[in-house]
Enzyme design. Sequence first.
Site, PDB file in Angstrom:
ATOM      1  N   ASN A   7     -12.057 102.271  68.062  1.00 23.26           N
ATOM      2  CA  ASN A   7     -13.135 101.735  69.197  1.00 23.26           C
ATOM      3  C   ASN A   7     -13.099  99.870  69.732  1.00 23.26           C
ATOM      4  O   ASN A   7     -13.324  98.948  68.909  1.00 23.26           O
ATOM      5  CB  ASN A   7     -14.695 101.431  67.991  1.00 23.26           C
ATOM      6  CG  ASN A   7     -15.511 100.927  69.093  1.00 23.26           C
ATOM      7  OD1 ASN A   7     -15.230 101.103  70.045  1.00 23.26           O
ATOM      8  ND2 ASN A   7     -16.685 100.643  68.521  1.00 23.26           N
ATOM      9  N   GLU A  18     -21.291 102.289  58.279  1.00 21.34           N
ATOM     10  CA  GLU A  18     -20.271 101.092  58.985  1.00 21.34           C
ATOM     11  C   GLU A  18     -21.912  99.794  58.894  1.00 21.34           C
ATOM     12  O   GLU A  18     -22.367  99.810  59.980  1.00 21.34           O
ATOM     13  CB  GLU A  18     -20.883 100.977  60.684  1.00 21.34           C
ATOM     14  CG  GLU A  18     -19.266 101.863  60.925  1.00 21.34           C
ATOM     15  CD  GLU A  18     -18.905 101.593  62.351  1.00 21.34           C
ATOM     16  OE1 GLU A  18     -17.617 101.067  62.252  1.00 21.34           O
ATOM     17  OE2 GLU A  18     -19.217 101.199  63.675  1.00 21.34           O
ATOM     18  N   HIS A  34     -23.713 104.272  67.491  1.00 23.83           N
ATOM     19  CA  HIS A  34     -22.746 102.969  67.264  1.00 23.83           C
ATOM     20  C   HIS A  34     -24.711 101.601  67.300  1.00 23.83           C
ATOM     21  O   HIS A  34     -24.835 101.709  67.846  1.00 23.83           O
ATOM     22  CB  HIS A  34     -22.063 102.452  67.656  1.00 23.83           C
ATOM     23  CG  HIS A  34     -21.123 101.104  67.401  1.00 23.83           C
ATOM     24  ND1 HIS A  34     -21.786  99.754  67.938  1.00 23.83           N
ATOM     25  CD2 HIS A  34     -19.531 101.213  66.676  1.00 23.83           C
ATOM     26  CE1 HIS A  34     -20.621  99.331  66.696  1.00 23.83           C
ATOM     27  NE2 HIS A  34     -19.521  99.835  66.804  1.00 23.83           N
ATOM     28  N   SER A  41     -15.289  95.203  60.123  1.00 24.55           N
ATOM     29  CA  SER A  41     -13.684  94.071  59.556  1.00 24.55           C
ATOM     30  C   SER A  41     -12.678  94.926  58.836  1.00 24.55           C
ATOM     31  O   SER A  41     -11.890  93.976  58.017  1.00 24.55           O
ATOM     32  CB  SER A  41     -14.382  92.652  58.870  1.00 24.55           C
ATOM     33  OG  SER A  41     -15.061  92.474  60.239  1.00 24.55           O
ATOM     34  N   LYS A  45     -14.586  99.239  72.458  1.00 29.76           N
ATOM     35  CA  LYS A  45     -16.100  98.701  73.222  1.00 29.76           C
ATOM     36  C   LYS A  45     -15.723  98.107  74.134  1.00 29.76           C
ATOM     37  O   LYS A  45     -15.103  99.368  74.937  1.00 29.76           O
ATOM     38  CB  LYS A  45     -16.305  97.701  72.031  1.00 29.76           C
ATOM     39  CG  LYS A  45     -15.921  97.773  70.588  1.00 29.76           C
ATOM     40  CD  LYS A  45     -16.544  96.752  69.402  1.00 29.76           C
ATOM     41  CE  LYS A  45     -16.540  96.488  68.035  1.00 29.76           C
ATOM     42  NZ  LYS A  45     -17.180  95.891  67.678  1.00 29.76           N
ATOM     43  N   GLY A  50     -17.679  92.924  62.869  1.00 27.30           N
ATOM     44  CA  GLY A  50     -17.204  92.274  64.105  1.00 27.30           C
ATOM     45  C   GLY A  50     -17.273  90.583  63.507  1.00 27.30           C
ATOM     46  O   GLY A  50     -17.197  89.097  63.747  1.00 27.30           O
ATOM     47  N   GLU A  67     -23.921  98.844  67.810  1.00 28.71           N
ATOM     48  CA  GLU A  67     -24.709  98.189  68.926  1.00 28.71           C
ATOM     49  C   GLU A  67     -25.679  99.192  69.921  1.00 28.71           C
ATOM     50  O   GLU A  67     -26.326  98.147  70.810  1.00 28.71           O
ATOM     51  CB  GLU A  67     -22.827  97.719  69.886  1.00 28.71           C
ATOM     52  CG  GLU A  67     -21.922  96.483  68.885  1.00 28.71           C
ATOM     53  CD  GLU A  67     -21.155  96.634  68.390  1.00 28.71           C
ATOM     54  OE1 GLU A  67     -20.463  97.596  70.154  1.00 28.71           O
ATOM     55  OE2 GLU A  67     -19.979  96.131  67.759  1.00 28.71           O
TER      56      GLU A  67
HETATM   57  C1  PEP Z   1     -17.040  98.368  65.235  1.00 27.26           C
HETATM   58  O1  PEP Z   1     -16.777  98.759  66.640  1.00 27.26           O
HETATM   59  O2  PEP Z   1     -17.681 100.283  64.736  1.00 27.26           O
HETATM   60  C2  PEP Z   1     -16.752  97.885  63.812  1.00 27.26           C
HETATM   61  C3  PEP Z   1     -16.277  98.348  62.749  1.00 27.26           C
HETATM   62  O3  PEP Z   1     -15.841  96.939  64.519  1.00 27.26           O
HETATM   63  P1  PEP Z   1     -15.425  95.613  62.980  1.00 27.26           P
HETATM   64  O4  PEP Z   1     -13.548  96.163  62.785  1.00 27.26           O
HETATM   65  O5  PEP Z   1     -14.503  93.833  64.436  1.00 27.26           O
HETATM   66  O6  PEP Z   1     -15.900  94.721  62.444  1.00 27.26           O
END
Ligand code: PEP
Length: 251
Positions: free
Chosen positions: A9, A166, A94, A213, A11, A172, A96
């Site tokens: 992803n 998630e 997601h 992460s 983003k 992040g 976000e």
């Molecule tokens: C994500 O954006 O779905 C995500 C898991 O981000 P990150 O791997 O940066 O934590």
Amino acid sequence: MRKPFVAGNWKMNKTVAEARQLVAEMAPGLGSFQGVETVLCPPFPALVAVSAMLAGTGIGLGAQNMYWEESGAYTGEVSPAMVAELCGYVILGHSERRTYFGETDRGVNRKTVAALAHHLVPIVCVGETLAENAAGETAQVVTRQVREGLQGVDGAEASRLVIAYEPVWAIGTGKAATGQGANEVVRECIRKPLAELFGGSTAQAVRVLYGGSVTPANAAEFFGQPEIDGALVGGASLKPDFVKIVQAAVK
Ligand code: PEP
């Protein structure tokens, strides 16, 4: 046997020119692995260019969002048909989108139904916030997101779904969940409601990813868990090292 699945992803990162460069660096490595489904999810403006570069590589293309309506006066939105013209996959719900753009379980549900109707594979994201986790509400929140996000999905279509667990506190932050902890949430709060909605064999067929992460250093810990079939990767999917995460998913 569920086929391992890893999606990147991106983003709101990478212009079209930068996207081309990153794909040129990663595609030869990513395309060399058999036995893992790999998907790149760039921002909308880069989809056409990346789609052309991925043709014939076996690497899938996904969007990061879409609207559920077919067409019309929805300024700034992108329809399922527009996504399906270029992509095989779409990330929905997601955290976000839920946090910054007010997406609800009901909206995620409408998008999921629309994506399946357009033969897209929805990657439906669920996960508790830090406050919900601290309050001991993880099971309640994730179970609700699965039940409400997937209600009304046709049982015959449900095995095509991909769900990403998630935990919001892990996205992040550099603070990933433990493999064992994530595995337990997937078993209790994702596969159980899937079985209630669609029956046991469909619940066992759905791919469930961990996200939050994930890096080349910790990916194997998640991929070694019996209930976890891959990863949704944010930050680490923007580097050529993403290839190492995909390689770790190969059984
Ligand atoms: C994500 O954006 O779905 C995500 C898991 O981000 P990150 O791997 O940066 O934590």
